[in-house]
Design an enzyme around this catalytic site. Structure first.
Site, short mmCIF file in Angstrom:
data_model
loop_
_atom_site.label_atom_id
_atom_site.label_comp_id
_atom_site.label_asym_id
_atom_site.label_seq_id
_atom_site.Cartn_x
_atom_site.Cartn_y
_atom_site.Cartn_z
N CYS A 212 0.83 -1.20 0.00
CA CYS A 212 0.00 0.00 0.00
C CYS A 212 0.87 1.26 0.00
O CYS A 212 1.73 1.43 0.86
CB CYS A 212 -0.90 0.00 1.22
SG CYS A 212 -1.86 1.52 1.41
N VAL A 213 0.63 2.14 -0.95
CA VAL A 213 1.47 3.33 -1.12
C VAL A 213 1.42 4.25 0.09
O VAL A 213 2.45 4.74 0.54
CB VAL A 213 1.13 4.08 -2.43
CG1 VAL A 213 -0.29 4.63 -2.41
CG2 VAL A 213 2.14 5.18 -2.70
#
Length: 130
Positions: A78-79
């Site tokens: 997840c960024v």
């Protein structure tokens, strides 16, 4: 059965990553498909190539990388969670003016949309960790 796996805990502070890894191996060995493994919250720490455990410990990061290579798994970090924890790939390195990146082989950084897409495509979402 087609699975999406979500890992919410880091590789060495909780059993979630090891349990997820063992589940993915067993599912693949049983002929099931793992559409995507999504690393969220502290789980993004599974995707840093700078993890160097002692020789007698399982190198969970390398094991995820090897499993991804062998089975063409999609390992997504997840960024937003990665940025908060200092995990960057080449794209994030460039966008944020960092002098290096630390994403492990086989992992990629992307958004929550990848988790949602996986949930739409899969039969089951299984979450490991809090």
């Amino acid at each position: 059965m087609k699975y999406v796996i979500q890992v919410n805990e880091g590789p060495y502070n909780h059993e979630a990553s090891t349990s997820a890894l063992n589940f993915v191996r067993a599912a693949l060995d049983a002929g099931h498909e793992v559409f995507r493994v999504f690393f969220y919250h502290d789980g993004v720490n599974n995707g840093t190539r700078y993890t160097t455990p002692p020789q007698d410990d399982l190198n969970i990061v390398n094991t995820w990388s090897e499993l991804a290579s062998k089975h063409e798994l999609d390992l997504v970090v997840c960024v937003a969670a990665a940025q908060r924890r200092g995990i960057v790939d080449e794209g994030e390195q460039s966008r944020n003016g960092k002098d290096g990146n630390n994403i492990a082989p086989g992992f990629r950084i992307s958004g929550l949309g990848q988790l949602i897409e996986g949930c739409v495509q899969a039969d089951r979402l299984i979450v490991f960790g809090d």
